[in-house]
Design a protein around this motif. Structure first.
Motif, mmCIF file in Angstrom:
data_model
loop_
_atom_site.group_PDB
_atom_site.id
_atom_site.type_symbol
_atom_site.label_atom_id
_atom_site.label_comp_id
_atom_site.label_asym_id
_atom_site.label_seq_id
_atom_site.Cartn_x
_atom_site.Cartn_y
_atom_site.Cartn_z
ATOM 1 N N ARG A 127 22.223 11.677 34.147
ATOM 2 C CA ARG A 127 20.873 12.252 34.227
ATOM 3 C C ARG A 127 20.775 13.551 33.433
ATOM 4 N N GLN A 130 20.597 12.735 29.763
ATOM 5 C CA GLN A 130 19.264 12.243 29.439
ATOM 6 C C GLN A 130 18.259 13.392 29.365
ATOM 7 N N THR A 131 18.417 14.361 30.251
ATOM 8 C CA THR A 131 17.544 15.533 30.215
ATOM 9 C C THR A 131 17.723 16.296 28.917
ATOM 10 N N GLN A 133 18.653 15.170 26.104
ATOM 11 C CA GLN A 133 18.170 14.374 24.973
ATOM 12 C C GLN A 133 16.661 14.467 24.781
ATOM 13 N N ARG A 134 15.941 14.885 25.812
ATOM 14 C CA ARG A 134 14.496 15.093 25.617
ATOM 15 C C ARG A 134 14.174 16.547 25.254
#
Length: 202
Positions: A127, A130-131, A133-134
């Motif tokens: 998670r 993924q955070t 990556q934004r």
């Protein structure tokens, strides 16, 4: 918090050349092996770190992040003000090598805590990656009701909140300082979770 830092302390801005200079030194022990999902803490010596320690009123650490597995390489994802990857960039969630996160220019002391549930740790690491990556911005308002931008402890707690075992017993502290007032999570509040166990300090 931006107003607080402007009123009380100047930010120490580090550009790309600062990261390039950080070679050949780290306070992280050579023989210690990090794991994905580990929650890492450091005590900095900069102006922003001193502001956090002032708010902590005796806390040991001023900053935290989470270890992730990025294509087989262990990295640390963290949200920090005043350390842009490139000059002129906005403060945002970033990912760095452990030796950079724990470089003596940024860390006087460090610690690693590990979640008691290894599956939750792996989930939190995914998670957090993924955070990153934004590329969300750093949350200068320290508002953890809105995760479109994040501050350091908010990032860690948010990553674990999306797992089968969210961090329990993490309290908020009400800060009322000159030009700033908010309920936020400090590094010592994350350390208060019984789900995290200390594995090393240095």
């Amino acid at each position: 918090m931006r107003r607080l830092l402007v009123l009380i302390l100047p930010l120490c801005m580090l550009a790309c050349s600062d990261t390039d200079r950080m070679q050949g030194g780290t306070i992280l022990p050579d023989d210690f092996e990090l794991k994905a999902g580990d929650v890492v803490f450091r005590r900095g010596s900069g102006f922003t770190s001193q502001a956090v320690l002032l708010a902590e009123k005796g806390g040991a650490y001023s900053h935290t992040g989470i270890v992730v597995d990025s294509a087989g390489v262990l990295m640390i994802v963290h949200a920090v003000p005043g350390e842009p990857d490139c000059e002129g960039d906005e403060d945002r969630v970033k990912m760095e090598r452990p030796e950079v996160f724990f470089h003596p220019m940024r860390a006087q002391q460090g610690a690693v805590y590990r979640h008691v549930d290894s599956c939750a740790a792996q989930q939190a690491a995914i998670r957090a990656l993924q955070t990153y990556q934004r590329h969300p911005l750093f949350d200068h308002d320290y508002d953890d009701t809105d995760t479109t931008s994040l501050y350091c402890t908010e990032l860690v707690v948010h990553a674990y909140s999306q797992t089968t075992s969210p961090l329990k017993d993490v309290r908020h502290q009400h800060l009322h300082l000159v030009g700033f007032e908010a309920d936020c999570i400090l590094p010592s509040d994350v350390l208060g979770s019984k789900d995290l166990k200390q594995v090393t300090t240095f």
